[in-house]
Scaffold this motif. Structure first.
Motif, PDB file in Angstrom:
ATOM      1  N   LEU A 124       0.057  10.693  -8.227  1.00  0.00           N
ATOM      2  CA  LEU A 124      -0.520   9.898  -9.299  1.00  0.00           C
ATOM      3  C   LEU A 124      -0.120  10.557 -10.606  1.00  0.00           C
ATOM      4  O   LEU A 124      -0.360  11.753 -10.811  1.00  0.00           O
ATOM      5  CB  LEU A 124      -2.041   9.840  -9.178  1.00  0.00           C
ATOM      6  N   THR A 171       2.789  11.398  -2.126  1.00  0.00           N
ATOM      7  CA  THR A 171       2.322  10.405  -3.081  1.00  0.00           C
ATOM      8  C   THR A 171       1.765  11.132  -4.299  1.00  0.00           C
ATOM      9  O   THR A 171       0.918  12.013  -4.172  1.00  0.00           O
ATOM     10  CB  THR A 171       1.242   9.506  -2.459  1.00  0.00           C
ATOM     11  N   THR A 224       1.596   5.262  -9.646  1.00  0.00           N
ATOM     12  CA  THR A 224       1.790   5.885  -8.334  1.00  0.00           C
ATOM     13  C   THR A 224       3.272   5.986  -8.011  1.00  0.00           C
ATOM     14  O   THR A 224       4.029   5.028  -8.205  1.00  0.00           O
ATOM     15  CB  THR A 224       1.086   5.067  -7.238  1.00  0.00           C
ATOM     16  N   THR A 253      -2.290  14.051  -9.576  1.00  0.00           N
ATOM     17  CA  THR A 253      -2.667  14.354  -8.196  1.00  0.00           C
ATOM     18  C   THR A 253      -1.417  14.349  -7.325  1.00  0.00           C
ATOM     19  O   THR A 253      -0.521  13.524  -7.532  1.00  0.00           O
ATOM     20  CB  THR A 253      -3.663  13.304  -7.652  1.00  0.00           C
ATOM     21  N   GLN A 256       5.757   7.222  -4.737  1.00  0.00           N
ATOM     22  CA  GLN A 256       5.820   7.634  -3.333  1.00  0.00           C
ATOM     23  C   GLN A 256       7.244   8.022  -3.002  1.00  0.00           C
ATOM     24  O   GLN A 256       8.181   7.256  -3.243  1.00  0.00           O
ATOM     25  CB  GLN A 256       5.354   6.509  -2.407  1.00  0.00           C
ATOM     26  N   SER A 268       0.849  -1.196   0.000  1.00  0.00           N
ATOM     27  CA  SER A 268       0.000   0.000   0.000  1.00  0.00           C
ATOM     28  C   SER A 268       0.885   1.246   0.000  1.00  0.00           C
ATOM     29  O   SER A 268       1.666   1.441   0.940  1.00  0.00           O
ATOM     30  CB  SER A 268      -0.922   0.007   1.225  1.00  0.00           C
ATOM     31  N   PRO A 269       0.809   2.054  -1.069  1.00  0.00           N
ATOM     32  CA  PRO A 269      -0.004   1.932  -2.280  1.00  0.00           C
ATOM     33  C   PRO A 269       0.365   0.687  -3.081  1.00  0.00           C
ATOM     34  O   PRO A 269       1.437   0.131  -2.906  1.00  0.00           O
ATOM     35  CB  PRO A 269       0.319   3.214  -3.066  1.00  0.00           C
ATOM     36  N   ASN A 317       2.662  -0.759  -9.265  1.00  0.00           N
ATOM     37  CA  ASN A 317       2.359  -0.268 -10.605  1.00  0.00           C
ATOM     38  C   ASN A 317       2.641  -1.357 -11.637  1.00  0.00           C
ATOM     39  O   ASN A 317       3.559  -2.174 -11.460  1.00  0.00           O
ATOM     40  CB  ASN A 317       3.249   0.936 -10.947  1.00  0.00           C
ATOM     41  N   GLN A 376      -2.908   5.579 -14.737  1.00  0.00           N
ATOM     42  CA  GLN A 376      -2.300   6.296 -13.617  1.00  0.00           C
ATOM     43  C   GLN A 376      -1.335   5.391 -12.863  1.00  0.00           C
ATOM     44  O   GLN A 376      -1.700   4.302 -12.426  1.00  0.00           O
ATOM     45  CB  GLN A 376      -3.382   6.831 -12.671  1.00  0.00           C
ATOM     46  N   ASP A 431      -0.219  10.456 -14.765  1.00  0.00           N
ATOM     47  CA  ASP A 431      -0.948   9.930 -15.921  1.00  0.00           C
ATOM     48  C   ASP A 431       0.048   9.563 -17.016  1.00  0.00           C
ATOM     49  O   ASP A 431       0.812  10.418 -17.490  1.00  0.00           O
ATOM     50  CB  ASP A 431      -1.939  10.970 -16.442  1.00  0.00           C
ATOM     51  N   PRO A 467       5.600   1.783  -5.823  1.00  0.00           N
ATOM     52  CA  PRO A 467       5.652   3.249  -5.825  1.00  0.00           C
ATOM     53  C   PRO A 467       6.918   3.829  -5.210  1.00  0.00           C
ATOM     54  O   PRO A 467       7.389   4.887  -5.628  1.00  0.00           O
ATOM     55  CB  PRO A 467       4.413   3.638  -5.022  1.00  0.00           C
ATOM     56  N   GLU A 499      -0.571  14.115  -3.246  1.00  0.00           N
ATOM     57  CA  GLU A 499      -1.109  13.900  -1.906  1.00  0.00           C
ATOM     58  C   GLU A 499       0.026  13.963  -0.894  1.00  0.00           C
ATOM     59  O   GLU A 499       1.057  13.315  -1.079  1.00  0.00           O
ATOM     60  CB  GLU A 499      -1.799  12.532  -1.805  1.00  0.00           C
TER      61      GLU A 499
END
Length: 360
Positions: free
Chosen positions: A311, A309, A320, A300, A322, A236-237, A240, A318, A313, A283, A302
């Motif tokens: 995201l 984190t 991720t 995005t 981290q 988590s996340p 990919n 998408q 494109d 990630p 976060e």
């Protein structure tokens, strides 16, 4: 204390088969977690161990004794349920000691064991209260206390923390694990939350559609997933994935993602040129760079303090990222993703199996 053996366990409702030839050995004193998406059969499997569901085929053994035809109360197990299952008209003391009362234990012995368990669980000051006067975490401790006083060979936990808020879940999972280690009792714990599984388990059983996908320690599953399902579920996340095909170039093996993007694989990776694959990377194993193999745009950002984190494109998909870096990107920024080649995972595009993994 005792180990638990499941041999070729099948469960069928009419024409619907819920579990398929499940084989698991739970070691004496081990904390084993069954994890998987909703409907994968993990709770049904737990209920068959408890004797609350009939086994269609196969055997369950506890402490070397086959218990298929033994009633739940004679299996020497204790189960903690998702909804606590406390009697609202009984005090904490009465709830915790009720199973002992049904056994015909003397009042003095019941009181001794209840107070001993209450001391362990921090409930000594709440024994005369009723469930409605307790918080969710306190009710869960009462449910655990009711199991402890029986001194069973095996604890069974069926998603016991799912009704608690996020902060309390973190606290309670630490308490449950510490308690199990203190008592040394074998425990089988069901959850759909892979973070719970990773933080609590000695070993994890990943299930899908009634089948065991992989069994291993948390780090074994994280570092060496046997297929796409395990790779995508654990972590988590989530991991990919990019699709491509294998290509030999410049003296090495690559994954060709598109005309402009290829990822060089470490020397130990093997595969046939032209083979369709899915390439996975976590990630935290990918960096945002000024140039690199995978171009994209930030969708995005976060921030949670310790990590940022993003995201990103990439051609409509998408991915991720981290990082521990402080955020310096905003939505729409053009970026490049550079995965760490030594951390890439290769999976066959058709079967989903990890290339190079040991057979199950």
């Amino acid at each position: 204390m005792a180990g638990v053996e499941l041999r070729n366990i099948n469960k069928q409702y009419g024409h619907l088969r819920v579990t398929h030839d499940v084989n698991i050995d739970v070691r004496d004193g081990e904390f084993l977690v069954l994890v998987g998406p909703s409907g994968c059969g993990k709770s049904t499997l737990l209920r068959m161990i408890a004797g609350l569901e009939e086994i269609t085929e196969g055997t369950v053994s506890i402490g070397g004794r086959v218990v298929n035809d033994i009633s739940p109360k004679e299996r020497d197990i204790a189960m903690v349920f998702q909804n606590y299952a406390l009697y609202p008209h009984m005090t904490v003391h009465q709830n915790m000691g009720f199973s002992l009362k049904l056994r015909g234990e003397k009042s003095a012995e019941i009181d001794r064991r209840v107070r001993e368990a209450a001391q362990i669980l921090g409930l000594a000051d709440y024994l005369e209260r009723f469930p409605k006067q307790l918080s969710g975490g306190q009710r869960q401790r009462v449910a655990m206390g009711r199991a402890i006083v029986r001194n069973p060979q095996v604890f069974l936990f069926d998603e016991p923390l799912s009704n608690l808020d996020a902060k309390l879940r973190v606290v309670m999972r630490g308490e449950i694990r510490a308690l199990q280690q203190r008592l040394g009792t074998t425990a089988i714990y069901v959850t759909h939350d892979q973070v719970e599984a990773m933080t609590m388990a000695d070993r994890i059983v990943v299930m899908r559609d009634g089948r065991v996908e992989q069994i291993g320690t948390p780090l074994e599953l994280y570092d060496h997933p046997i297929n796409l399902h395990v790779a995508g579920f654990i972590g988590s996340p989530a991991m990919n994935f990019v699709d491509g095909h294998l290509e030999v170039a410049d003296g090495g093996l690559h994954v060709r993602v598109n005309a402009d993007c290829r990822l060089r694989l470490p020397a130990g990776k093997r595969g046939e040129a032209g083979r369709a694959v899915s390439c996975g990377f976590r990630p935290e194993h990918v960096a945002l760079t000024e140039t690199g193999p995978i171009p994209g745009r930030v969708a995005t950002v976060e921030m949670n303090g310790a990590f940022t984190t993003l995201l990103v494109d990439v051609e409509g998909r998408q991915l991720t990222v981290q990082t521990t870096e402080r955020p310096r990107w905003t939505r729409g920024d053009a970026v490049y993703l550079t995965p760490r080649t030594e951390c890439l995972h290769l999976f066959d595009a058709e079967t989903g199996d990890c290339l190079g993994a040991q057979p199950r």
